[in-house]
Design a protein around this motif. Structure first.
Motif, PDB file in Angstrom:
ATOM      1  N   UNK B 224       0.636  -1.211   0.044  1.00 25.69           N
ATOM      2  CA  UNK B 224      -0.033  -0.064   0.107  1.00 25.69           C
ATOM      3  C   UNK B 224       0.942   1.651  -0.038  1.00 25.69           C
ATOM      4  N   UNK B 225       1.842   0.822   0.637  1.00 26.87           N
ATOM      5  CA  UNK B 225       2.970   2.228   0.775  1.00 26.87           C
ATOM      6  C   UNK B 225       3.640   2.707  -0.756  1.00 26.87           C
ATOM      7  N   UNK B 226       3.632   1.486  -1.425  1.00 30.72           N
ATOM      8  CA  UNK B 226       4.459   1.581  -2.741  1.00 30.72           C
ATOM      9  C   UNK B 226       3.589   1.961  -3.607  1.00 30.72           C
ATOM     10  N   UNK B 227       2.169   1.914  -3.547  1.00 26.18           N
ATOM     11  CA  UNK B 227       1.599   2.267  -3.976  1.00 26.18           C
ATOM     12  C   UNK B 227       1.103   4.247  -3.586  1.00 26.18           C
ATOM     13  N   UNK B 228       0.737   3.779  -2.728  1.00 29.15           N
ATOM     14  CA  UNK B 228       0.839   5.253  -2.126  1.00 29.15           C
ATOM     15  C   UNK B 228       1.988   6.044  -2.652  1.00 29.15           C
ATOM     16  N   UNK B 229       2.984   5.477  -2.844  1.00 32.49           N
ATOM     17  CA  UNK B 229       4.213   6.749  -3.095  1.00 32.49           C
ATOM     18  C   UNK B 229       3.875   6.451  -4.713  1.00 32.49           C
ATOM     19  N   UNK B 230       3.976   5.886  -5.326  1.00 33.08           N
ATOM     20  CA  UNK B 230       3.801   5.825  -7.246  1.00 33.08           C
ATOM     21  C   UNK B 230       2.527   6.541  -6.554  1.00 33.08           C
TER      22      UNK B 230
END
Lengths: 231, 835
Positions: B224-230
């Motif tokens: 989810x954090x990775x998606x948030x970063x993206x």
């Protein structure tokens, strides 16, 4: 006795075609005086166009000399050759070679513009208009070439070739693309230009009518002069 | 096939310089698109935590704004569920020779995948760490060596107890207690990770965890954090992508022109083909095949070139990501087969689409028309009046598109409006060329070169227009981005005047970056304000607390400062109509906040709205007192008074301090004194001027990639100009030869070609500047605003634009040098008598 306007002395021209030498002209000697009309007669491929290019200093002989007003063209620098074409030589082509994007008047005054001759645009335009008047087309000054007939286009080309009063007028098959009436008109103007402007006129043709106006008829065959007749 | 070989392939081989120019232009366009994609992927990294290597598979991550209270570890571990929980600290440390490196704090003894025999403290009593194999290789250290790090500005040493295989990941892992001590984060964690056993009902576990934890805690799946970063980076990446497509658009003009020239030259052959029975479709296919050749060859070369370019620019993009968004280390640039095929397909598609119109014209050529002798010139069937109508239509459509709201955060209307504006400019070009030609008719007649150049441009209007349109598009891109960046820079410079009012700024030492909030040492307060009063020479100190905020699925910054100091000494600018004084007075001790403009635009927040933020273990509802202009982060800020934040997050450390000096105080002397008093605490004391310079330097670096993209688009346009001029020369060789017969010198012939190029460049500059102004308005007031939420004031950098246009015009002339030389060297006797 004045020297001839044009003189060819022992001129030969060889091209290389795929590495093989091809001799197009062999040992040509002739001259053209001011006010005369010289016709080069012969079939296609006999070397008429090559001879005209040599005479007009657009090409240079492999052997021999071409002299215009006594000056050998081979000894002239690029700048001197350019000056020669601007002031002493005029060309007329079989396919007229008018610039389609310029008006008739602009086509005629182009040599004066290129030469940056004395006077400004107005005097160039006036000279061009006068020349157009001589060929009977001053009313077509604002037209574009595609609006003219073949005969009219060739008369414009003649006016362009004479606007700077050249010593030598070179015409390559000037009536080759014209009907009989137009062709006769152009020939008459060529004859007239020699008399009126004192130019030495050199005409390449395989038309008997064109040859008939000449003072001298030079018959070429396979790059050699086979006959020379004076009228 | 034989037909294609003799009609298309052989002429291309004979005309090799032009063929190569066209292929190169397509290659550059594709290369730029591929490079931006590859470099963007690498620079934004995978964002995948290396935690799986260290801690094993994670099924849930528990985070909280302001950090997770570590006591929840015990509470969760006691839940009657079959799952493991472990604490995580994840931050950045500074390592000499490497820069930023990810640092994990774990329960080394009890973490899954951890080893009972990997001591947190070695036999000698020094704290130890584990490092990844890739990092060990990079820094040349092995097990047993001493690792020296800077954590939150302070030096720390650890013995390397373990080197862990973890692929390409580079990290350092400490025991959680060591990490908390080194970072001053007692009692706080970055998150708690949960791994669910195979026989445990996942939904039941998740429900139990949610019931247990405060509602302000965020429970999410890994990634989810990775998606948030993206998501955070998508606007930035999309804008770069769109800029990269400009080169491809300019290349498309070039392909169109090349095929159009090919059609004109081969009209006689087309007529003959049709006369002997070739179908129209055959003719269409021949020219589309020519375009396919250019597209495929150019794209193949372009994909390879793009891979190389990506390696060169990845650090430019990574720098921007780190400066403005989040700390990340670029991953290696990788060109997959899928990306290579996509690049190829893009080049081929652009070539085929561009070539369709001229190829269609070719198939409509009537045999008799094409074969008629004596007709040397084909008049372009171009109706400039129809072009004007099309232009008006495109302009109207552009205006309509500019009114559209963003789609899922993307300024699609803005992009569409920009493309339609380019189409409007392209279709008005023939009318512009004619109008300028006619307006300058009297002027050009004075010299043969200008007369012939002007007439030539008019007579080959279809080709001239395409060259002018291509050049103008590239110039417009340069102008619009230049105006946008210039305006932005001026806006930021003016904003810095307002924002940076303090004389000195104190922050933790070590590499800074977006999303990083290293705490100041607790002793600093007593140093700057001993006994609660500022040091002599200091009028006031504003201790600012910044922490990461998760709101609405996006990342932002929650900040708190002494807003009374800000009111007295600062000059924060609020939106028009908002009363600065009243707003700042209303914040102390109350649940009120001010938000930055990007935050307000991103989340649709207006003054007076209520924001419910998870802060620590509570959901806090804040009233938005005002919206202020802010340009350091597109993610945005929510700012409260220190008294408010510390009520919900007691003990939250400050992250920087703004020091306002008393009138007449010696800034240099005070700076030295503060440095002396804070020696060894790992802080940096910077004067106002240094911060401004650094801010502007970050700004300039951010746009370095943009300038590089523009340069490529211009190069492609120049190649197109050179290509077209060369084609014009070759097609007019009889005319050029004739001019020599009429007395033109080689220099005059060259002058004519250069004059034509000069006219083209001038027309393109006029059109490009006008289009550029229109595009800059779209970029500033629409695309930027919808993508990032900023208000940028319009400050077109006139002198820079004029210099850039002059440079472009000069390069256009330079592009004409080779064609001019070719023209001057033609043999008149040969070309005049060509059939």
């Amino acid at each position: 006795m004045p020297s001839p306007r044009l003189e060819l002395r022992g001129v030969s021209k060889t091209y290389r075609n795929g590495g093989q030498p091809v001799e197009v002209l062999h040992d040509i000697s002739l001259s053209a005086d001011a006010g005369s009309v010289t016709a080069l007669v012969g079939r296609s491929g006999c070397g008429k166009t090559t001879l005209l290019n040599l005479a007009g200093a657009m090409d240079f002989p492999t052997a021999g000399e071409v002299l215009i007003e006594g000056r050998a063209t081979g000894s002239l620098s690029e700048a001197e050759l350019t000056a020669l074409r601007r002031t002493r030589v005029g060309f007329v082509f079989q396919f007229f070679q008018l610039l389609p994007t310029l008006t008739v008047l602009e086509n005629v005054e182009l040599p004066l513009l290129l030469a940056r001759g004395p006077g400004g645009p107005r005097s160039h335009a006036a000279a061009a208009l006068e020349q157009l008047g001589w060929v009977g087309l001053e009313d077509k000054a604002a037209s574009l070439p595609y609006q003219l007939s073949g005969g009219q286009m060739q008369r414009v080309a003649l006016a362009r070739a004479l606007v700077h009063r050249p010593d030598l007028l070179i015409a390559d098959e000037p009536t080759g693309n014209l009907d009989t009436v137009s062709g006769d008109h152009v020939l008459a103007l060529l004859r007239e230009s020699a008399k009126r402007f004192g130019a030495a006129v050199l005409v390449a043709t395989h038309s008997a009518e064109a040859a008939a106006i000449a003072d001298v008829r030079v018959r070429l065959k396979d790059g050699r002069i086979v006959a020379l007749e004076r009228a | 096939m034989r037909l294609w070989r003799s009609l298309i392939l052989r002429p291309l081989a004979r005309d090799l310089p032009r063929t190569l120019l066209t292929v190169l232009a397509v290659a550059l366009g594709v290369a730029v698109v591929v490079a931006i994609d590859l470099a963007g992927d690498a620079a934004t990294g995978s964002f995948r935590s290396s935690m799986e290597t260290l801690g094993g598979k994670t099924d849930l991550e528990i985070t909280a704004n302001g950090g997770v209270d570590e006591r929840w570890i015990g509470v969760l571990a006691a839940l009657p569920v079959n799952a493991r929980v472990w604490p995580v600290i994840e931050t950045q440390a500074a390592l000499a020779g490497v820069g930023s490196v990810t640092l994990y704090g774990l329960d080394m003894l009890n973490a899954p995948g951890g080893r009972a025999d990997s001591p947190a403290v070695d036999e000698a009593g020094a704290p130890s760490c584990a490092i990844s194999e890739a990092l060990a290789r990079r820094i040349g250290l092995a097990r047993g060596a001493t690792l020296r790090l800077s954590l939150a500005g302070r030096a720390a040493e650890f013995r390397i107890a373990q080197v862990t295989a973890a692929g390409a990941a580079e990290f350092v892992a400490l025991d959680i207690a060591d990490a908390q001590q080194a970072l001053g984060r007692y009692g706080k964690l970055d998150r708690i990770d949960v791994a669910v056993a195979r026989n445990q009902d996942f939904a039941a576990l998740e429900a139990a965890v949610r019931r247990t934890l405060p509602s302000s805690y965020l429970i999410s799946k890994p990634g989810a954090r990775s998606e948030e970063n993206q998501r955070m980076l998508r606007a930035f990446r999309w804008n770069l992508r769109v800029l990269s497509y400009i080169s491809l658009v300019v290349g498309a003009f070039l392909i169109y022109n090349t095929i159009a020239i090919s059609v004109v030259r081969r009209r006689a052959e087309i007529g003959i083909l049709r006369a002997v029975g070739a179908a129209r479709a055959t003719v269409l296919g021949l020219f589309l095949a020519e375009a396919l050749l250019f597209g495929a060859a150019g794209a193949a070369f372009g994909v390879a070139l793009g891979r190389i370019l990506a390696g060169a620019i990845v650090h430019l993009i990574a720098d921007t990501v780190n400066a403005l968004y989040t700390t990340s280390r670029p991953a290696p640039v990788e060109l997959t087969w899928a990306e290579a095929w996509t690049g190829l397909a893009t080049g081929v598609a652009v070539a085929l689409v561009s070539a369709f119109a001229p190829a269609r014209e070719a198939m409509q050529v009537a045999p008799t028309e094409a074969m008629s002798r004596g007709s040397r010139e084909h008049r372009a069937r171009l109706s400039w009046k129809r072009g004007l109508w099309w232009s008006a239509g495109f302009a109207a459509a552009a205006w309509a598109a500019s009114l559209a709201a963003p789609l899922d955060g993307y300024p699609v209307g803005g992009y569409a409006a920009a493309l339609l504006a380019v189409a409007a400019a392209a279709t008005v070009t023939p009318a512009l060329v004619l109008a300028v030609n006619r307006a300058t008719r009297a002027l050009v007649r004075r010299r043969a070169e200008t007369l012939l150049a002007a007439r030539s441009l008019e007579s080959s209007l279809s080709r001239t227009s395409v060259v002018v349109a291509a050049l103008a598009t590239a110039i417009a891109m340069m102008a619009s981005v230049g105006i946008m960046v210039g305006s932005f820079r001026e806006t930021v410079t003016l904003w810095l005047d307002v924002q940076l009012r303090a004389d000195l700024y104190v922050r933790a030492a070590g590499p800074g970056g977006a999303g990083a909030y290293p705490p100041l040492p607790a002793e600093l307060g007593a140093i700057l304000e001993p006994g609660g009063r500022p040091l002599p020479g200091i009028a006031a100190v504003d201790f600012f607390h910044a922490l990461e905020l998760h709101y609405g699925g996006e990342r932002a910054t929650l900040g708190a400062g002494n807003l009374e100091v800000v009111r007295r000494f600062g000059r924060l600018r609020f939106l028009p109509g908002e009363n600065r004084e009243a707003i700042l007075r209303s914040l102390k001790g109350r649940d009120r906040a001010i938000v930055s403009e990007p935050f307000a635009n991103k989340h649709g927040v207006r003054s007076g709205a209520r924001l419910t933020l998870p802060i620590g273990s509570q959901l806090v509802t804040l009233t938005v007192a005002g919206i202020y202009y802010e340009y350091s982060s597109s993610q945005g800020y929510v700012i409260v008074d220190n008294s408010t934040l510390l009520r919900y997050l007691p003990g939250q450390p400050a992250t920087n301090a703004a020091v306002y000096l008393a009138p007449g105080a010696d800034a240099d002397a005070l700076r030295r004194e503060i440095q002396l008093r804070t020696a060894g605490l790992g802080v940096v004391v910077a004067p106002n001027s240094e911060l401004r310079r650094a801010a502007i330097a970050v700004f300039d670096r951010t746009f370095a990639i943009t300038w590089a993209l523009e340069a490529v688009a211009l190069v492609v346009a120049m190649l197109g100009a050179a290509n077209s001029l060369l084609a014009l020369v070759l097609d007019r060789r009889r005319e050029l030869g004739l001019l020599r017969y009429l007395g033109a010198s080689p220099r005059q012939i060259q002058g004519m070609i250069l004059t034509e190029a000069g006219f083209l460049g001038l027309l393109a500059a006029i059109l490009g500047l006008a289009l550029g102004l229109a595009l800059s308005v779209l970029l500033i007031f629409l695309v930027n605003r919808q993508s990032f939420g900023w208000t940028i004031q319009f400050h077109p950098p006139g002198a820079m634009m004029a210099a850039a246009l002059a440079a472009v015009w000069s390069v256009t002339l330079a592009a004409a040098l080779y064609p001019a030389r070719v023209a001057a060297r033609l043999n008149p006797a040969e070309v005049v008598h060509e059939e």
